[in-house]
Design a protein around this motif. Structure first.
Motif, mmCIF file in Angstrom:
data_model
loop_
_atom_site.group_PDB
_atom_site.id
_atom_site.type_symbol
_atom_site.label_atom_id
_atom_site.label_comp_id
_atom_site.label_asym_id
_atom_site.label_seq_id
_atom_site.Cartn_x
_atom_site.Cartn_y
_atom_site.Cartn_z
ATOM 1 N N THR A 1 0.839 -1.184 0.000
ATOM 2 C CA THR A 1 0.000 0.000 0.000
ATOM 3 C C THR A 1 0.881 1.242 0.000
ATOM 4 N N LEU A 2 0.409 2.293 -0.679
ATOM 5 C CA LEU A 2 1.223 3.494 -0.871
ATOM 6 C C LEU A 2 0.391 4.734 -0.617
ATOM 7 N N GLU A 3 1.004 5.700 0.050
ATOM 8 C CA GLU A 3 0.360 6.995 0.299
ATOM 9 C C GLU A 3 1.393 8.083 0.074
ATOM 10 N N GLY A 4 1.200 8.889 -0.983
ATOM 11 C CA GLY A 4 2.068 10.032 -1.213
ATOM 12 C C GLY A 4 3.490 9.685 -1.575
ATOM 13 N N CYS A 5 3.690 8.741 -2.519
ATOM 14 C CA CYS A 5 5.042 8.262 -2.852
ATOM 15 C C CYS A 5 5.387 8.507 -4.321
ATOM 16 N N PHE A 6 6.688 8.469 -4.609
ATOM 17 C CA PHE A 6 7.191 8.444 -5.982
ATOM 18 C C PHE A 6 8.099 7.240 -6.118
ATOM 19 N N LEU A 7 7.796 6.379 -7.103
ATOM 20 C CA LEU A 7 8.611 5.204 -7.390
ATOM 21 C C LEU A 7 9.347 5.430 -8.706
ATOM 22 N N GLY A 8 10.667 5.343 -8.682
ATOM 23 C CA GLY A 8 11.461 5.557 -9.874
ATOM 24 C C GLY A 8 11.360 4.404 -10.859
ATOM 25 N N PRO A 9 11.874 4.583 -12.085
ATOM 26 C CA PRO A 9 11.821 3.529 -13.101
ATOM 27 C C PRO A 9 12.466 2.232 -12.617
ATOM 28 N N THR B 1 10.954 -1.610 -7.309
ATOM 29 C CA THR B 1 9.992 -2.584 -6.787
ATOM 30 C C THR B 1 9.772 -2.337 -5.307
ATOM 31 N N VAL B 2 8.517 -2.256 -4.907
ATOM 32 C CA VAL B 2 8.166 -2.270 -3.483
ATOM 33 C C VAL B 2 7.354 -3.541 -3.258
ATOM 34 N N ASP B 3 7.740 -4.309 -2.252
ATOM 35 C CA ASP B 3 7.258 -5.679 -2.129
ATOM 36 C C ASP B 3 6.737 -5.960 -0.717
ATOM 37 N N LEU B 4 5.465 -6.289 -0.612
ATOM 38 C CA LEU B 4 4.872 -6.778 0.635
ATOM 39 C C LEU B 4 5.090 -5.816 1.800
ATOM 40 N N MET B 5 4.767 -4.539 1.601
ATOM 41 C CA MET B 5 5.034 -3.555 2.647
ATOM 42 C C MET B 5 4.090 -2.359 2.507
ATOM 43 N N ASN B 6 4.293 -1.358 3.353
ATOM 44 C CA ASN B 6 3.492 -0.145 3.360
ATOM 45 C C ASN B 6 4.434 1.052 3.371
ATOM 46 N N LEU B 7 4.159 2.036 2.497
ATOM 47 C CA LEU B 7 5.009 3.221 2.410
ATOM 48 C C LEU B 7 4.170 4.474 2.528
ATOM 49 N N HIS B 8 4.720 5.478 3.237
ATOM 50 C CA HIS B 8 4.045 6.748 3.445
ATOM 51 C C HIS B 8 5.038 7.870 3.142
ATOM 52 N N SER B 9 4.736 8.684 2.134
ATOM 53 C CA SER B 9 5.560 9.858 1.798
ATOM 54 C C SER B 9 7.023 9.470 1.601
ATOM 55 N N CYS B 10 7.251 8.535 0.694
ATOM 56 C CA CYS B 10 8.603 8.040 0.417
ATOM 57 C C CYS B 10 8.964 8.237 -1.055
ATOM 58 N N ILE B 11 10.265 8.322 -1.315
ATOM 59 C CA ILE B 11 10.807 8.302 -2.668
ATOM 60 C C ILE B 11 11.667 7.060 -2.791
ATOM 61 N N VAL B 12 11.366 6.230 -3.778
ATOM 62 C CA VAL B 12 12.141 5.010 -4.016
ATOM 63 C C VAL B 12 12.889 5.205 -5.329
ATOM 64 N N GLY B 13 14.214 5.215 -5.256
ATOM 65 C CA GLY B 13 15.045 5.485 -6.426
ATOM 66 C C GLY B 13 14.946 4.411 -7.487
#
Length: 470
Positions: A152-160, A163-175
């Motif tokens: 689940t994601l809230e307020g995130c940016f995922l780069g090209p 992969t986000v796997d089996l977790m929860n992210l809040h206001s994160c940037i994933v390179g």
């Protein structure tokens, strides 16, 4: 101002607000990625089978070229050439261990709000115990070929290629090209090329060197991808577009226990065994798929042989390779041998997500090894592989090259193998005598229905609001 432009502006403003502390502006990415003419070029489609709950609700959105299965709601979002695959969502009555085994009161649904998913895969089910009936993606932008797997994601940016796997992210940037599976993250920025797995029992971490990563998956100032892996994918884009130009295709011949998706590319002398799953947007050319093996979304298997029960996770790429029995090739991995420099992977190996093997000589990896990072020669195996038995002996910590591991190796290997068994079971690899059905059997009789956008007027580029129920 057109309603499509208003949609883009709303998404930008909401994501930027969540990422304000990083001074991160998503406007350059959105303005370059979302060509309004592209948004009316491709139809969207949804799949219907007798074995999946049906509920689709699209409202004030663009869903060009995207595929939906299971129960999905999309509101005020742009979903471009993405796969939202809800065939593993939890069902009414299922119990969640972390929620004291209290059963779900209704079927789980994927809910995407005020978000942009660009050539992204959404799959599995939510691993957020706080909302077991809702797999929520809100105020989020994901770039080319990202994987949102049970997260689940809230307020995130995922780069090209992240992969986000089996977790929860809040206001994160994933390179770009990062793989993260750490349970929950709040207000964090993950560096590009980070592979990070963490739970109370162990932690695995590896980070690509900047110059190596930039060659394979770099990004422009507007976070548009470039590099060897992106060029490899782009060179085959037209093959998929042809699938959308005709309504009916002759099915590829496969055993009755296997499923070849209508939107997969199959070329050359490809052979399909029993209980094989070939998912949409996978690419097979001169490939041998052993019994029980699978090619998941955005995977490429070219001039390669996969023995029985091999798993190619979402985005995995295998070229000029021979992969032994019961191997796992992780998310967005890039295994690129050459005709005279083939990659040979022994039985029971685990190739970690986001691994790059790009040798100029033959590479041979022994049976039952863990593989990670960047491998260019046989000498690199000393610092980028370890036998599963040796890793199982680790009780405290281990450092090999740029990889660090802490915790109990036996628990790490055990949990990985348990997950692989579940994947094989879910995909139908263990089907026999009518028992242990999985996706390879349930997806055989799927039917596809298409949806078109407005092509003129104020709502040009948006799709009609529509609710589809049984």
């Amino acid at each position: 101002m057109s309603q499509l432009q208003q949609l883009n502006d709303r998404i930008i403003s909401r994501v930027n607000l969540n990422l304000e502390e990083f001074e991160f502006d998503t406007e350059p990415f959105v303005s370059q990625a979302l060509d309004h003419e592209k948004m009316i070029k491709f139809y969207a489609f949804y799949g219907i089978t007798s074995r999946h709950p049906i509920y689709f609700h699209f409202k004030n959105s663009n869903i060009a070229g995207s595929y939906f299965l299971g129960k999905c709601y999309v509101g005020r979002s742009a979903i471009y050439k993405s796969d939202v695959r809800g065939d593993e969502l939890k069902r009414e009555g299922d119990c969640i261990k972390s929620a004291r085994h209290i059963p779900l009161v209704e079927d789980e649904m994927i809910s995407i709000l005020d978000s942009l998913l660009y050539k992204t895969l959404v799959h599995s089910n939510s691993h957020n115990p706080e909302s077991p009936e809702a797999f929520i993606i809100r105020n989020t932008i994901s770039a080319h070929y990202a994987n949102i797997h049970g997260s689940t994601l809230e307020g995130c940016f995922l780069g090209p290629f992240s992969t986000v796997d089996l977790m929860n992210l809040h206001s994160c940037i994933v390179g770009e090209f990062s793989y993260v599976q750490v349970g929950e993250l709040f207000h964090r920025k993950i560096d590009p090329g980070t592979v990070w797995i963490k739970n109370p029992h162990f932690e695995f971490k590896y980070k690509f060197q900047t110059n190596i990563l930039d060659n394979f998956v770099g990004v422009s100032d507007a976070h548009q991808p470039r590099g060897v892996i992106y060029d490899f994918v782009r060179a085959r884009d037209q093959e998929f577009e042809r699938l959308f130009e005709v309504m009916h295709l002759e099915p590829f011949e496969a055993p009755d226990s296997s499923a070849i998706n209508r939107y997969a590319v199959i070329k050359g002398r490809t052979r399909i065994g029993e209980n094989v799953l070939v998912a949409q947007r996978s690419f097979l050319q001169n490939a041998t798929m052993g019994d029980g093996s699978n090619a998941q979304e955005n995977s490429y298997i070219i001039d390669s042989v996969l023995e029985g029960n091999c798993i190619t996770a979402h985005g995995g790429k295998i070229i000029h390779a021979d992969v032994g029995q019961e191997c796992f090739v992780g998310f967005n991995s890039f295994l690129k041998g050459r005709p005279n420099e083939r990659i040979k992977i022994g039985e029971g190996c685990i190739v970690m997500p986001h691994t790059i093997i790009n040798p100029s000589m033959p590479i041979q990896i022994p049976d039952e090894h863990l593989v990670w990072g960047y491998i260019q020669s046989q000498e690199d195996l000393a610092t980028h592989t370890i036998s599963l038995d040796k890793l199982s002996e680790v009780r405290e910590s281990l450092t090999l090259g740029r990889m660090t591991f802490s915790g109990k190796g036996s628990v790490f290997i055990g949990s990985f193998k348990d997950r692989l068994k579940k994947i094989l079971s879910a995909n139908g690899a263990l089907y026999k005598d009518g028992q242990n059905r999985g996706h390879a059997q349930d997806d055989q009789n799927i039917s596809f229905n298409i949806i078109q956008p407005y092509r003129t007027g104020e709502r040009k580029g948006l799709y009609p609001s529509i609710r589809i129920k049984p």
